[in-house]
Design an enzyme around this catalytic site. Structure first.
Site, PDB file in Angstrom:
ATOM      1  N   LYS A  17       0.974  -1.266   0.048  1.00 28.25           N
ATOM      2  CA  LYS A  17      -0.177  -0.117  -0.013  1.00 28.25           C
ATOM      3  C   LYS A  17       0.885   1.135  -0.087  1.00 28.25           C
ATOM      4  CE  LYS A  17      -3.620  -2.609   2.207  1.00 28.25           C
ATOM      5  NZ  LYS A  17      -4.062  -2.740   3.841  1.00 28.25           N
ATOM      6  N   GLN A  61      -4.574  -1.805   9.918  1.00 29.16           N
ATOM      7  CA  GLN A  61      -4.330  -3.083   9.290  1.00 29.16           C
ATOM      8  C   GLN A  61      -5.081  -4.309  10.039  1.00 29.16           C
ATOM      9  OE1 GLN A  61      -3.155  -3.691   6.181  1.00 29.16           O
ATOM     10  NE2 GLN A  61      -3.697  -5.652   6.513  1.00 29.16           N
ATOM     11  N   ASP A  84     -11.363   2.284   4.063  1.00 24.15           N
ATOM     12  CA  ASP A  84     -11.464   0.793   4.094  1.00 24.15           C
ATOM     13  C   ASP A  84     -12.880   0.312   3.871  1.00 24.15           C
ATOM     14  OD1 ASP A  84      -9.139  -0.826   3.767  1.00 24.15           O
ATOM     15  OD2 ASP A  84      -8.972  -0.822   6.034  1.00 24.15           O
TER      16      ASP A  84
END
Ligand code: NAD
Length: 249
Positions: A17, A61, A84
């Site tokens: 990312k 994460q 997200d």
């Protein structure tokens, strides 16, 4: 990006990312913490980032260490920075078809279908997997595009009997070779979300790619399919968050 602990897969995902951000000119900030970080400390960091005007998107994460309630942390993220798309407000917006951030993996699958000019209206789409981050939002996105949707999961009886009816088959389980050629309708579009390690330690999906590609009309590989699209949609969501945060004249 907030990374807690030293899960090797998470480290790879975060690195990818960051690389994508560098390649596209996004500023990314990685905050890395030991697995001993407390839930309260993580919540405090998320809240500080919510108030930081120089940060447009917050990504925690997953998975988090077991002593931290992941859902509680996700709910602490401002929905305006939930790139997200995991916050309950984002999930609710998707459910009722309101604007909001869509989870990046199913969103990437939709973009792939769009890129091949596939019309979902009236087609039978079968999604294998019912997680909150892939299976369920995937099914809703397909439904919004007027597909007839079936969701299969670990308790589904005779999976093959259902997958053989699919014009579009999406596998999001995490089991190597779950989908074999005999389970696929000739000409079907097959999208493989799965990410597994085979006996040699190589990355592979849920679909027996070599076998299924003989039957399918269109198929995505692993690696090089859904994974890069997921990161692309994360950047899209972040861009959208930044645009919404801009002071408009
Ligand atoms: P999950 O473990 O939360 O969900 C797996 C789902 O599979 C469950 O709903 C379960 O009911 C179903 N399932 C399990 N065994 C089954 C079986 N035998 N038949 C039918 N259904 C079965 O996983 P997840 O987070 O949804 O991820 C699924 C896969 O996608 C994993 O391999 C994950 O690594 C991968 N993934 C890839 C990306 C990407 O960017 N490429 C992103 C997210 C997840």
């Amino acid at each position: 990006m907030l990374l807690v602990g030293d899960n090797p897969a998470s480290q790879v995902y975060v690195r990818n990312k960051i690389k994508a951000c560098e390649e596209t000119g996004f500023k990314s900030v990685l905050e890395q913490y030991p697995a001993s970080l407390t839930e309260a400390e993580l919540l405090q960091r998320v809240k500080a980032l919510n108030l930081d005007a120089s940060i447009h998107g917050i990504l925690v994460q997953l998975p988090l260490p077991v002593h931290i309630d992941a859902q509680k942390v996700i709910e602490a993220i401002s929905p305006a920075k939930d790139v997200d798309g995991f916050h309950v407000a984002s999930a609710g917006a998707l459910m009722v078809g309101q604007p909001g951030f869509w989870p990046c993996t199913p969103y990437g699958c939709m973009k792939m279908l769009e890129s091949i000019g596939y019309t979902l209206r009236g087609k039978h789409a079968v999604v294998i997997g019912r997680s909150n981050i892939v299976g369920k939002p995937m099914a809703l996105m397909l439904l919004h595009q007027h597909a007839t949707v079936t969701i299969c999961h670990s308790s589904t009886a005779d999976l093959g009997q259902i997958t053989r009816q699919a014009d579009v088959l999406i596998a999001a389980v995490g089991k190597q070779n779950l989908v074999t050629a005999d389970m696929v309708k000739p000409g079907a579009v097959v999208i493989d979300v799965g990410m597994n390690r085979n006996a040699e330690g190589k990355l592979c999906g849920d679909v027996d790619y070599e076998g299924v590609k003989q039957v399918a009309g269109w198929i995505t590989p692993v690696p090089g399919g859904v994974g890069p699209m997921t990161i692309t949609m994360l950047l899209m969501n972040t861009l959208k968050a930044a645009e919404h945060a801009l002071p408009h004249a």
